[in-house]
Design a protein around this motif. Structure first.
Motif, mmCIF file in Angstrom:
data_model
loop_
_atom_site.group_PDB
_atom_site.id
_atom_site.type_symbol
_atom_site.label_atom_id
_atom_site.label_comp_id
_atom_site.label_asym_id
_atom_site.label_seq_id
_atom_site.Cartn_x
_atom_site.Cartn_y
_atom_site.Cartn_z
ATOM 1 N N MET A 150 0.419 -1.269 -0.153
ATOM 2 C CA MET A 150 -0.161 -0.048 0.037
ATOM 3 C C MET A 150 1.050 1.096 -0.061
ATOM 4 S SD MET A 150 -2.876 1.030 0.096
ATOM 5 C CE MET A 150 -3.985 -0.852 0.037
ATOM 6 N N ASP A 151 -0.009 1.997 -1.211
ATOM 7 C CA ASP A 151 1.377 3.325 -1.160
ATOM 8 C C ASP A 151 0.607 4.246 0.202
ATOM 9 O OD1 ASP A 151 3.178 5.428 -2.274
ATOM 10 O OD2 ASP A 151 1.617 5.746 -3.877
ATOM 11 N N SER A 152 1.564 5.087 0.745
ATOM 12 C CA SER A 152 1.196 6.187 1.409
ATOM 13 C C SER A 152 0.980 6.256 2.535
ATOM 14 C CB SER A 152 1.215 7.126 0.491
ATOM 15 O OG SER A 152 1.211 8.969 1.608
ATOM 16 N N ALA A 153 -0.002 5.030 3.355
ATOM 17 C CA ALA A 153 -0.615 4.249 4.288
ATOM 18 C C ALA A 153 -0.880 2.936 4.805
ATOM 19 C CB ALA A 153 -2.596 4.889 3.939
ATOM 20 N N ASP A 154 -1.183 3.015 5.966
ATOM 21 C CA ASP A 154 -0.805 1.666 6.416
ATOM 22 C C ASP A 154 -2.866 0.415 6.067
ATOM 23 O OD1 ASP A 154 -3.272 1.008 9.423
ATOM 24 O OD2 ASP A 154 -1.300 3.070 9.297
ATOM 25 N N LEU A 155 -1.771 -0.213 5.925
ATOM 26 C CA LEU A 155 -2.928 -1.899 5.616
ATOM 27 C C LEU A 155 -4.178 -1.259 5.978
ATOM 28 C CD1 LEU A 155 -3.859 -3.312 3.537
ATOM 29 C CD2 LEU A 155 -2.987 -5.277 4.123
ATOM 30 N N ALA A 156 -3.494 -1.595 7.313
ATOM 31 C CA ALA A 156 -5.216 -1.383 8.749
ATOM 32 C C ALA A 156 -6.262 -0.015 8.452
ATOM 33 C CB ALA A 156 -4.145 -1.430 10.144
ATOM 34 N N THR A 157 -5.055 0.955 8.190
ATOM 35 C CA THR A 157 -6.578 1.942 8.377
ATOM 36 C C THR A 157 -7.079 2.215 6.975
ATOM 37 O OG1 THR A 157 -4.167 3.264 8.880
ATOM 38 C CG2 THR A 157 -5.552 4.997 7.714
ATOM 39 N N VAL A 158 -6.257 1.503 5.843
ATOM 40 C CA VAL A 158 -6.867 2.101 4.449
ATOM 41 C C VAL A 158 -7.796 0.188 5.422
ATOM 42 C CG1 VAL A 158 -7.038 0.698 2.307
ATOM 43 C CG2 VAL A 158 -5.061 2.157 3.000
ATOM 44 N N ARG A 159 -7.233 -0.753 5.846
ATOM 45 C CA ARG A 159 -8.552 -1.415 5.807
ATOM 46 C C ARG A 159 -10.047 -0.993 6.725
ATOM 47 N NH1 ARG A 159 -11.380 -4.675 3.418
ATOM 48 N NH2 ARG A 159 -9.888 -5.950 2.707
ATOM 49 N N GLU A 160 -9.743 -0.699 7.097
ATOM 50 C CA GLU A 160 -10.587 0.033 8.672
ATOM 51 C C GLU A 160 -11.785 1.378 7.776
ATOM 52 O OE1 GLU A 160 -10.924 2.676 12.828
ATOM 53 O OE2 GLU A 160 -9.455 2.211 12.299
ATOM 54 N N ALA A 161 -10.951 2.101 6.797
ATOM 55 C CA ALA A 161 -11.400 3.123 6.061
ATOM 56 C C ALA A 161 -12.603 2.339 4.922
ATOM 57 C CB ALA A 161 -10.973 4.053 5.616
ATOM 58 N N LEU A 162 -12.086 1.691 4.440
ATOM 59 C CA LEU A 162 -13.297 0.940 3.752
ATOM 60 C C LEU A 162 -14.567 0.099 4.293
ATOM 61 C CD1 LEU A 162 -13.875 -0.362 1.106
ATOM 62 C CD2 LEU A 162 -12.104 -1.624 1.598
ATOM 63 N N ASP A 163 -14.165 -0.334 5.459
ATOM 64 C CA ASP A 163 -15.060 -1.076 6.543
ATOM 65 C C ASP A 163 -16.729 -0.453 6.659
ATOM 66 O OD1 ASP A 163 -13.970 -3.819 5.975
ATOM 67 O OD2 ASP A 163 -12.379 -3.198 8.033
ATOM 68 N N ASP A 164 -15.743 1.240 7.503
ATOM 69 C CA ASP A 164 -16.211 2.217 8.322
ATOM 70 C C ASP A 164 -17.071 3.290 7.183
ATOM 71 O OD1 ASP A 164 -15.694 1.206 9.992
ATOM 72 O OD2 ASP A 164 -14.195 2.534 10.962
ATOM 73 N N GLY A 165 -16.826 3.078 6.016
ATOM 74 C CA GLY A 165 -17.096 3.843 4.230
ATOM 75 C C GLY A 165 -16.219 5.659 4.332
#
Length: 370
Positions: free
Chosen positions: A1-16
């Protein structure tokens, strides 16, 4: 993942959540079972797949035979694209002081979070780059032809800030050398994109040669804070459909993904990675609720809307860090302020591509690439 950690992106996806506290991201959600490629809501980091095979992807379109960018705010799978994030559209703030304070606090937090190791600053002397110069302990660079507006503005602004400045003085040879590499890197040969990309590419090329691998840029400030004449003139300006300044600002924000794709690829091709503190999620969140008169000042009775002060909130927020003459300074677009557009036109005409020809500079660019 470029420029962010995977956990943050996954959480953003789950929460919208479209603004989860990053400066943008793109890449593969490798832990999702099915291959998923994502790109943040403003398209601050690009990624691409083969047009006929979404399982093949890269951050660099030159790795692919027919690159197709993942749209901003989308997830791409083998089954197609799905929009998962939409830019918030909050109501206009009715507390002017609080709105400006929010912008100031967001810019302060964003710049404080920047790691300055290996960092240089692209500095043109306007309010956007001056904020970065005042807030970041990193060397300043400007590129332009001799006697260009950007070089002169950068020199006077650096003096006012008590900072040293490296001037990358451009020549025709620099343009002819850079055009083919830049055009291939960004996958575009149209005159406007090449003219905008050249000063970025050439200043980054010098920065990389001097040993820096990251370049702080002021990208996004004009779009977020109402820096364009067409926004100031809404609804009279035919270049926007919106009927209000706020609506025109939002319309302009939709152009960011394509612009940032060009800029990121240009800088990376020169050997540096961009850092854009004014596109931090915190700054975006503070900018979106600004009322129209904090984007573009209400014009006086005898003043044309296009001449009214722009980026009002950002300038007032920056007054804490900048001398008034810099915080209030207007700036030309980079292709004009650096004189790159003028000199590329001159080279095209010298090569036989006359102005009477349709899109003569683009034809000249393509001849260099070919």
């Amino acid at each position: 993942m470029d420029s962010a950690d995977l956990a943050t992106v996954r959480e953003a996806l789950d929460d919208g959540d479209p603004l989860p506290g990053t400066r943008g991201f793109a890449g593969e959600l490798a832990d999702s079972g099915e291959r998923q490629l994502v790109r943040d809501v403003l398209g601050r980091r690009p990624c691409f797949t083969e047009a006929d095979d979404p399982t093949r992807w890269s951050f660099d379109p030159t790795d692919l035979s027919d690159p197709d960018p993942v749209p901003a705010g989308h997830v791409r799978t083998a089954g197609g694209d799905e929009q998962v994030w939409t830019l918030p559209d909050p109501p206009a703030s009715d507390d002017e002081d609080a709105a400006i304070r929010a912008v100031r606090n967001a810019v302060a937090a964003s710049t404080e979070a920047v790691d300055t190791a290996g960092l240089a600053v692209a500095f043109s002397g306007g309010v956007d780059s001056a904020i970065l110069a005042a807030r970041l302990d990193a060397p300043l660079y400007v590129a332009g032809f001799q006697d260009s507006h950007d070089v002169e503005a950068a020199r006077t602004a650096a003096d006012a800030l008590g900072r040293d400045l490296t001037v990358v003085e451009l020549t025709h040879d620099d343009l002819e050398r850079a055009v083919p590499d830049l055009a291939r890197a960004i996958g575009r040969t149209n005159a406007m994109d090449v003219q905008i990309g050249l000063p970025l590419y050439l200043v980054a090329d010098r920065v990389a040669a001097d040993g820096y691998d990251r370049l702080a840029v002021g990208q996004g400030a004009d779009e977020l804070f109402g820096g364009y004449a067409k926004v100031a003139k809404a609804p009279e300006d035919p270049r926007v459909d919106a009927g209000t300044v706020r609506g025109a600002r939002r319309e302009v924000l939709t152009t960011l993904p394509e612009q940032l794709e060009r800029d990121v690829l240009a800088l990376r091709a020169a050997g540096v990675d961009p850092v854009a503190p004014l596109l931090d999620d915190r700054v975006v969140e503070a900018a979106l609720p600004l009322p129209g008169h904090l984007l573009v000042a209400d014009p006086g009775p005898d003043e044309d809307r296009g001449d009214a002060e722009r980026k009002v909130a950002l300038r007032r927020a920056a007054a804490e860090w900048l001398p008034a003459k810099i915080a209030e300074r207007d700036k030309k677009a980079v292709q004009y302020g650096s004189l790159v557009a003028r000199e590329l036109d001159r080279l095209a005409r010298q090569a036989g591509y006359k102005r009477r020809m349709d899109d003569h500079v683009t034809k000249y660019v393509r001849s260099l690439v070919d």
